[in-house]
Write a protein that holds these residues in place. Structure first.
Motif: not given
Length: 399
Positions: A328-342, A346-356
């Motif tokens: 998303t390009e909406d930072k407030s939406l990204a923050q909501k997602f990142m705070e509420q996903v358990d 949690v990532y904003h505009n990035a690949s999950t492959r960085f969990t390392d």
């Protein structure tokens, strides 16, 4: 095991780096025996089993990085002097004995052991039978490094146990075990939790999700999805599920474009009923269990959501709690997602492959913890200690 000074631990690590470099041919020969005996039908497990010169270089680098890190033992967490004069200091301390159970990857025999040892823990390594020859030679390398520096081989020990023997070992360990870390799928984790009598730290499955919001930059989105899905299918940080907001502009055209790109990379697609109305030739989800599945294959599920709330709810319901991303390009939406996903990451505009560990600045890792006690995410050197209170008095009694 007694507390070791930092310099002797680092000398063992230096010896180990030299030995790994010296024994390259022997290690590669042992690994080839494992590869020759392996059923290549399980491509993800086969990929994890392979050791080549580059992988040995990676092992040496992992040890070098841990050697350079500060010793995590005996670090002061807090220091208080009470009104009574009682002095209370809290310091980091080793766990004691850690057991790790893992499949296939011989490099875990290096990374798990170097982290445990530098944090002054004894480690019991229970590798999979498919990597036996590789693990045996790597254990010998560790023992040579320990003996070269006058230390007992008991610091690092490979366990040779069948499934039934492992079950009995967990129920009635012949020595005190302080922590067990199972690295593998749901069945392994359940097996360990059902039978262990000590603390178990869960290194869970991936089953990672990515949500494409209605305002997502489509070029970024495709790039991130391709990387997260295809870069390394055997990684627990690989992408399994994509949720696309139905309100994204040119919805049908973008679905078809994504389909074309993924097909060109030989990715098999599964779709829900709604996406299936657009991508009519793709296989449909047959049952709810598919949502919980970690694919570890060139396979991706694409589904439709009405908004971010539905996406968040689906992720928290089905994912393994490992990694989740929002485009998303909406930072407030990204923050909501990142705070509420358990999830652990949690990532904003990035690949999950960085969990390392290496990618996140932690360095070598024992595992990616999806547990909440005592740590979540990459378990690096600093996370392989517990704490201890030192209380100093002068005849103090409680009244």
């Amino acid at each position: 095991m007694k507390l070791l000074k930092t310099d002797i631990k680092n000398k063992v690590l230096q010896s180990m780096m030299n030995i790994l470099d010296r024994e390259r041919k022997t290690i590669l020969k042992a690994n080839q025996k494992d590869l020759d005996a392996f059923d290549k039908n399980d491509q993800a497990l086969y990929d994890r089993l392979v050791v080549d010169d580059s992988k040995i270089d990676g092992m040496i680098t992992a040890i070098k990085e841990v050697k350079a890190q500060e010793d995590p033992v005996g670090k002061e967490i807090s220091d208080l002097t009470l009104d009574s004069g009682l002095k209370i200091t809290n310091k980091t301390a080793p766990f004691g004995t850690i057991m790790i159970i893992y499949e296939s990857r011989p490099d875990v025999t290096i990374e798990a052991a170097v982290l445990a040892f530098k944090a002054n823990n004894k480690i019991l390594l229970k590798g999979g039978k498919e990597a036996l020859n590789s693990n045996l030679i790597l254990e010998k390398c560790w023992h040579d490094a320990l003996e070269e520096n006058g230390l007992s081989k008991d610091w690092i020990k490979l366990l040779h146990l069948q499934r039934e023997e492992t079950q009995e070992f967990l129920k009635n360990p012949p020595e005190k075990i302080d922590l067990i870390v199972p690295r593998g799928g749901e069945r392994l984790i359940k097996f360990v939790k059902d039978h262990a009598t000590c603390a178990v730290l869960i290194s869970g499955r991936g089953n990672n999700f990515l949500y494409v919001a209605k305002d997502a930059d489509w070029e970024k989105t495709v790039k991130v999805i391709v990387n997260a899905k295809t870069d390394k299918i055997s990684g627990c940080n690989a992408l399994d599920k994509v949720l696309i907001d139905k309100n994204i502009p040119n919805y049908e055209a973008k679905l078809k474009e994504l389909q074309t790109v993924l097909h060109s990379l030989n990715v098999e697609l599964l779709v829900d009923r709604k996406v299936g109305k657009v991508l009519t030739e793709e296989a449909k989800i047959e049952n709810d269990e598919t949502w919980y599945e970690e694919f570890l294959a060139m396979k991706l599920l694409i589904a439709e959501t009405k908004d971010e709330d539905q996406a968040i709810d689906m992720i928290n319901t089905y994912s393994g709690g490992h990694s989740a991303s929002i485009l998303t390009e909406d930072k407030s939406l990204a923050q909501k997602f990142m705070e509420q996903v358990d999830s652990a990451a949690v990532y904003h505009n990035a690949s999950t492959r960085f969990t390392d560990g290496g990618q996140m600045g932690v360095g070598a890792e024992l595992a990616i913890s999806t547990d909440k006690l005592h740590h979540r995410g990459p378990l690096g050197l600093k996370q392989l200690v517990t704490n201890k209170y030192y209380v100093f008095g002068d005849g103090h009694v409680r009244v």
